[in-house]
Design a protein around this motif. Structure first.
Motif, PDB file in Angstrom:
ATOM      1  N   GLY A  63      16.831  14.926   0.477  1.00 43.68           N
ATOM      2  CA  GLY A  63      16.214  13.605   0.311  1.00 43.68           C
ATOM      3  C   GLY A  63      15.608  13.121   1.619  1.00 43.68           C
ATOM      4  N   ALA A  64      15.183  14.059   2.446  1.00 46.13           N
ATOM      5  CA  ALA A  64      14.691  13.750   3.789  1.00 46.13           C
ATOM      6  C   ALA A  64      13.303  13.122   3.760  1.00 46.13           C
ATOM      7  CB  ALA A  64      14.653  15.017   4.634  1.00 46.13           C
ATOM      8  N   VAL A  65      13.075  12.247   4.713  1.00 46.32           N
ATOM      9  CA  VAL A  65      11.746  11.691   4.968  1.00 46.32           C
ATOM     10  C   VAL A  65      11.226  12.411   6.200  1.00 46.32           C
ATOM     11  CG1 VAL A  65      10.447   9.638   5.620  1.00 46.32           C
ATOM     12  CG2 VAL A  65      12.305   9.457   3.948  1.00 46.32           C
ATOM     13  N   LEU A  66      10.151  13.184   6.021  1.00 48.04           N
ATOM     14  CA  LEU A  66       9.595  13.981   7.112  1.00 48.04           C
ATOM     15  C   LEU A  66       8.160  13.561   7.396  1.00 48.04           C
ATOM     16  CD1 LEU A  66      10.788  17.535   5.991  1.00 48.04           C
ATOM     17  CD2 LEU A  66      11.858  16.043   7.684  1.00 48.04           C
ATOM     18  N   ARG A 115       0.852  -1.192   0.000  1.00 49.22           N
ATOM     19  CA  ARG A 115       0.000   0.000   0.000  1.00 49.22           C
ATOM     20  C   ARG A 115       0.883   1.236   0.000  1.00 49.22           C
ATOM     21  NH1 ARG A 115      -3.744  -0.911   5.038  1.00 49.22           N
ATOM     22  NH2 ARG A 115      -1.746  -1.557   5.866  1.00 49.22           N
ATOM     23  N   ARG A 116       0.368   2.303  -0.622  1.00 49.09           N
ATOM     24  CA  ARG A 116       1.113   3.567  -0.628  1.00 49.09           C
ATOM     25  C   ARG A 116       0.133   4.722  -0.756  1.00 49.09           C
ATOM     26  NH1 ARG A 116       2.392   6.289  -5.305  1.00 49.09           N
ATOM     27  NH2 ARG A 116       1.504   5.432  -7.198  1.00 49.09           N
ATOM     28  N   ALA A 117       0.625   5.890  -0.407  1.00 51.80           N
ATOM     29  CA  ALA A 117      -0.170   7.108  -0.545  1.00 51.80           C
ATOM     30  C   ALA A 117       0.689   8.153  -1.240  1.00 51.80           C
ATOM     31  CB  ALA A 117      -0.625   7.623   0.814  1.00 51.80           C
ATOM     32  N   ALA A 118       0.050   8.973  -2.028  1.00 50.75           N
ATOM     33  CA  ALA A 118       0.734  10.063  -2.719  1.00 50.75           C
ATOM     34  C   ALA A 118      -0.004  11.362  -2.415  1.00 50.75           C
ATOM     35  CB  ALA A 118       0.764   9.805  -4.221  1.00 50.75           C
ATOM     36  N   LEU A 119       0.745  12.356  -1.971  1.00 51.22           N
ATOM     37  CA  LEU A 119       0.210  13.702  -1.739  1.00 51.22           C
ATOM     38  C   LEU A 119       0.731  14.611  -2.837  1.00 51.22           C
ATOM     39  CD1 LEU A 119       1.034  14.163   2.070  1.00 51.22           C
ATOM     40  CD2 LEU A 119      -1.218  13.791   1.088  1.00 51.22           C
ATOM     41  N   VAL A 144      -8.183  16.707   6.577  1.00 50.87           N
ATOM     42  CA  VAL A 144      -9.395  16.726   5.767  1.00 50.87           C
ATOM     43  C   VAL A 144     -10.526  17.185   6.685  1.00 50.87           C
ATOM     44  CG1 VAL A 144     -10.935  15.394   4.287  1.00 50.87           C
ATOM     45  CG2 VAL A 144      -8.504  14.787   4.420  1.00 50.87           C
ATOM     46  N   PRO A 145     -11.120  18.367   6.418  1.00 49.44           N
ATOM     47  CA  PRO A 145     -12.132  18.903   7.328  1.00 49.44           C
ATOM     48  C   PRO A 145     -13.316  17.955   7.508  1.00 49.44           C
ATOM     49  CG  PRO A 145     -12.059  20.157   5.274  1.00 49.44           C
ATOM     50  CD  PRO A 145     -10.936  19.179   5.233  1.00 49.44           C
ATOM     51  N   ASP A 146     -13.774  17.851   8.746  1.00 52.40           N
ATOM     52  CA  ASP A 146     -14.906  17.001   9.129  1.00 52.40           C
ATOM     53  C   ASP A 146     -14.714  15.530   8.784  1.00 52.40           C
ATOM     54  OD1 ASP A 146     -16.185  19.144  10.232  1.00 52.40           O
ATOM     55  OD2 ASP A 146     -17.625  19.406   8.604  1.00 52.40           O
ATOM     56  N   PHE A 147     -13.488  15.119   8.508  1.00 50.72           N
ATOM     57  CA  PHE A 147     -13.190  13.723   8.188  1.00 50.72           C
ATOM     58  C   PHE A 147     -12.112  13.206   9.116  1.00 50.72           C
ATOM     59  CE2 PHE A 147     -10.951  10.489   5.566  1.00 50.72           C
ATOM     60  CZ  PHE A 147     -11.998   9.591   5.429  1.00 50.72           C
ATOM     61  N   GLY A 148     -10.945  13.866   9.092  1.00 52.22           N
ATOM     62  CA  GLY A 148      -9.863  13.451   9.970  1.00 52.22           C
ATOM     63  C   GLY A 148      -8.509  13.862   9.428  1.00 52.22           C
ATOM     64  N   THR A 149      -7.467  13.279  10.028  1.00 55.42           N
ATOM     65  CA  THR A 149      -6.089  13.595   9.672  1.00 55.42           C
ATOM     66  C   THR A 149      -5.351  12.323   9.306  1.00 55.42           C
ATOM     67  OG1 THR A 149      -6.102  15.480  11.186  1.00 55.42           O
ATOM     68  CG2 THR A 149      -3.945  14.645  10.519  1.00 55.42           C
ATOM     69  N   ILE A 150      -4.689  12.345   8.157  1.00 55.46           N
ATOM     70  CA  ILE A 150      -3.828  11.257   7.719  1.00 55.46           C
ATOM     71  C   ILE A 150      -2.413  11.718   8.014  1.00 55.46           C
ATOM     72  CG2 ILE A 150      -3.025   9.923   5.736  1.00 55.46           C
ATOM     73  CD1 ILE A 150      -6.224  11.397   5.067  1.00 55.46           C
ATOM     74  N   GLU A 151      -1.641  10.875   8.700  1.00 53.24           N
ATOM     75  CA  GLU A 151      -0.313  11.287   9.142  1.00 53.24           C
ATOM     76  C   GLU A 151       0.677  10.161   8.967  1.00 53.24           C
ATOM     77  OE1 GLU A 151       1.816  12.910  13.243  1.00 53.24           O
ATOM     78  OE2 GLU A 151      -0.352  12.817  13.100  1.00 53.24           O
ATOM     79  N   GLY A 152       1.914  10.525   8.634  1.00 50.26           N
ATOM     80  CA  GLY A 152       2.988   9.543   8.535  1.00 50.26           C
ATOM     81  C   GLY A 152       4.181  10.113   7.794  1.00 50.26           C
ATOM     82  N   PRO A 153       5.187   9.262   7.578  1.00 49.15           N
ATOM     83  CA  PRO A 153       6.402   9.711   6.904  1.00 49.15           C
ATOM     84  C   PRO A 153       6.208   9.811   5.387  1.00 49.15           C
ATOM     85  CG  PRO A 153       6.596   7.395   7.478  1.00 49.15           C
ATOM     86  CD  PRO A 153       5.296   7.872   8.043  1.00 49.15           C
ATOM     87  N   PHE A 154       6.678  10.917   4.815  1.00 53.05           N
ATOM     88  CA  PHE A 154       6.609  11.143   3.377  1.00 53.05           C
ATOM     89  C   PHE A 154       7.942  11.719   2.911  1.00 53.05           C
ATOM     90  CE2 PHE A 154       2.155  10.950   4.301  1.00 53.05           C
ATOM     91  CZ  PHE A 154       1.546  10.494   3.137  1.00 53.05           C
ATOM     92  N   GLN A 155       8.261  11.439   1.644  1.00 55.42           N
ATOM     93  CA  GLN A 155       9.438  12.032   1.012  1.00 55.42           C
ATOM     94  C   GLN A 155       8.979  12.802  -0.217  1.00 55.42           C
ATOM     95  OE1 GLN A 155      12.513   9.285  -0.162  1.00 55.42           O
ATOM     96  NE2 GLN A 155      14.014  10.915  -0.365  1.00 55.42           N
ATOM     97  N   GLU A 192       5.575  11.067  -1.590  1.00 56.83           N
ATOM     98  CA  GLU A 192       5.227   9.649  -1.561  1.00 56.83           C
ATOM     99  C   GLU A 192       5.404   9.132  -0.140  1.00 56.83           C
ATOM    100  OE1 GLU A 192       4.152   7.539  -3.980  1.00 56.83           O
ATOM    101  OE2 GLU A 192       4.084   9.133  -5.490  1.00 56.83           O
ATOM    102  N   SER A 193       4.489   8.273   0.282  1.00 55.85           N
ATOM    103  CA  SER A 193       4.586   7.703   1.624  1.00 55.85           C
ATOM    104  C   SER A 193       5.861   6.874   1.751  1.00 55.85           C
ATOM    105  CB  SER A 193       3.355   6.852   1.946  1.00 55.85           C
ATOM    106  OG  SER A 193       3.215   5.798   1.010  1.00 55.85           O
ATOM    107  N   ALA A 194       6.440   6.913   2.942  1.00 52.77           N
ATOM    108  CA  ALA A 194       7.703   6.219   3.196  1.00 52.77           C
ATOM    109  C   ALA A 194       7.594   5.331   4.428  1.00 52.77           C
ATOM    110  CB  ALA A 194       8.826   7.244   3.375  1.00 52.77           C
TER     111      ALA A 194
END
Length: 135
Positions: free
Chosen positions: A84-87, A58-62, A93-104, A125-127
């Motif tokens: 090249g940091a992973v932060l 699985r992966r996520a892209a912002l 997302v208002p009235d939905f929630g927060t997606i959180e994790g490491p991304f590069q 991209e999720s890391a």
């Protein structure tokens, strides 16, 4: 969930001293993807495809597009890309929630027209594993 304003969808990046909202974004987007693992075989019922649950990556892209508004968040993005940091990042997302994790930061692009402002586009991209916290 009722209709929400697009400007309330916020991308935040952890600067080490807390989360900083990426300023100047005019559009933001998150996409979740999962690889499918096909386990179809000669005896699959009526030759219908079968998938192995929970086996794919699985992966996520912002992504976002906007203009420069805040020197500190602009510098944070620039430095994270060149290092090249992973932060840790958040998408609120208002009235939905927060997606959180490491991304590069996978791409950082700049553009400008002769008679317009300088704009930028970025994609992250999720890391690692992501968490979701309901609003």
């Amino acid at each position: 969930m009722s209709a929400q304003k697009g400007k309330d969808l916020l991308l935040k990046i952890n600067s080490g001293a807390g989360y900083v909202t990426v300023a100047g974004l005019r559009s933001r987007r998150i996409a979740f993807n999962a690889e499918l693992v096909d386990i179809t075989h000669a005896e699959s019922v009526d030759r219908w495809r079968e998938l192995l649950a929970g086996a794919g990556v699985r992966r996520a892209a912002l992504s976002g597009r906007g203009l420069f508004k805040d020197a500190s968040s602009d510098a944070l993005l620039r430095q994270a890309f060149f290092d090249g940091a992973v932060l840790n990042s958040q998408l609120v997302v208002p009235d939905f929630g927060t997606i959180e994790g490491p991304f590069q930061i996978a791409s950082l692009e700049f553009a400008g027209e002769h008679n317009g402002e300088v704009t930028f586009e970025l994609s992250l991209e999720s890391a690692g594993a992501l968490t979701f916290t309901a609003a």
